[in-house]
Design a protein around this motif. Sequence first.
Motif, PDB file in Angstrom:
ATOM      1  N   UNK A   1       0.843  -1.199   0.000  1.00  0.00           N
ATOM      2  CA  UNK A   1       0.000   0.000   0.000  1.00  0.00           C
ATOM      3  C   UNK A   1       0.874   1.243   0.000  1.00  0.00           C
ATOM      4  N   UNK A   2       0.344   2.315  -0.541  1.00  0.00           N
ATOM      5  CA  UNK A   2       1.006   3.616  -0.445  1.00  0.00           C
ATOM      6  C   UNK A   2       0.806   4.095   0.989  1.00  0.00           C
ATOM      7  N   UNK A   3       1.877   4.204   1.743  1.00  0.00           N
ATOM      8  CA  UNK A   3       1.799   4.505   3.179  1.00  0.00           C
ATOM      9  C   UNK A   3       1.213   5.878   3.483  1.00  0.00           C
ATOM     10  N   UNK A   4       1.198   6.779   2.513  1.00  0.00           N
ATOM     11  CA  UNK A   4       0.674   8.117   2.822  1.00  0.00           C
ATOM     12  C   UNK A   4      -0.837   8.113   3.059  1.00  0.00           C
ATOM     13  N   UNK A   5      -1.492   6.974   2.770  1.00  0.00           N
ATOM     14  CA  UNK A   5      -2.934   6.861   2.989  1.00  0.00           C
ATOM     15  C   UNK A   5      -3.274   5.896   4.132  1.00  0.00           C
TER      16      UNK A   5
ATOM     17  N   UNK B   1      -5.027   3.299  -2.885  1.00  0.00           N
ATOM     18  CA  UNK B   1      -4.009   2.815  -1.954  1.00  0.00           C
ATOM     19  C   UNK B   1      -2.865   2.038  -2.585  1.00  0.00           C
ATOM     20  N   UNK B   2      -2.963   1.726  -3.861  1.00  0.00           N
ATOM     21  CA  UNK B   2      -1.922   0.924  -4.504  1.00  0.00           C
ATOM     22  C   UNK B   2      -0.605   1.662  -4.661  1.00  0.00           C
ATOM     23  N   UNK B   3       0.462   0.880  -4.812  1.00  0.00           N
ATOM     24  CA  UNK B   3       1.786   1.487  -5.005  1.00  0.00           C
ATOM     25  C   UNK B   3       2.060   1.708  -6.486  1.00  0.00           C
ATOM     26  N   UNK B   4       2.913   2.694  -6.760  1.00  0.00           N
ATOM     27  CA  UNK B   4       3.326   3.054  -8.111  1.00  0.00           C
ATOM     28  C   UNK B   4       4.857   3.165  -8.124  1.00  0.00           C
ATOM     29  N   UNK B   5       5.449   3.281  -9.282  1.00  0.00           N
ATOM     30  CA  UNK B   5       6.910   3.422  -9.319  1.00  0.00           C
ATOM     31  C   UNK B   5       7.443   4.620  -8.519  1.00  0.00           C
TER      32      UNK B   5
END
Length: 188
Positions: free
Chosen positions: A45-49, A98-102
């Motif tokens: 997950x993208x931790x900022x959320x 919430x998904x991660x990206x490059x």
Amino acid sequence: MLKRIEEFGKYVAITGFRNVKLVDVEELFSIVREETHATVEIQFFDAKFVATWQHFYFAVLNALTAFKNKENISKSLAMETMLYASAQRQIRKAMELLGIRPDTSEIATLIIGEKLENVKSALSIVSAHINAPPDDSVLELSEEKMKTIQKAFGISDVELETVMKKDDLEKALTSLVIERMALLSTQR
């Protein structure tokens, strides 16, 4: 954070990684899944959320309950936790939120398994491929992060003030995110 969820016979590891430099997100998923035990579920997950480790813990509980009651939306526990963590019914929307990206530099990781040694092994594998040690501080709330989460989950200032007790804004925000996740299971 590593916990045993007794009623489901599962272990859950919730951690984060800071200063991550991803080149290929899909490659990370493929390698980690290939190298971890087949009974282990991993989601990034993208931790900022992420509104603290409790956010994920309750997402896991909701996802496990959904599978137990045969009310799951997705076919995998990892994706079901993504849906609950994002409070979305659609996988695409959940991944967008919430998904991660490059360009994701702070990643939150959720690992679920029946055996403690398999969960710990998966965490080591993830850490090796992300090329960083676990750092739970990315799960903590900052003022900027709270504003980002508030906007992403559609939480109004009035809601926050209503829920807030003893000036604990962090607890209020985390509670409202968990409430959004719980409402997902009522939307059948």
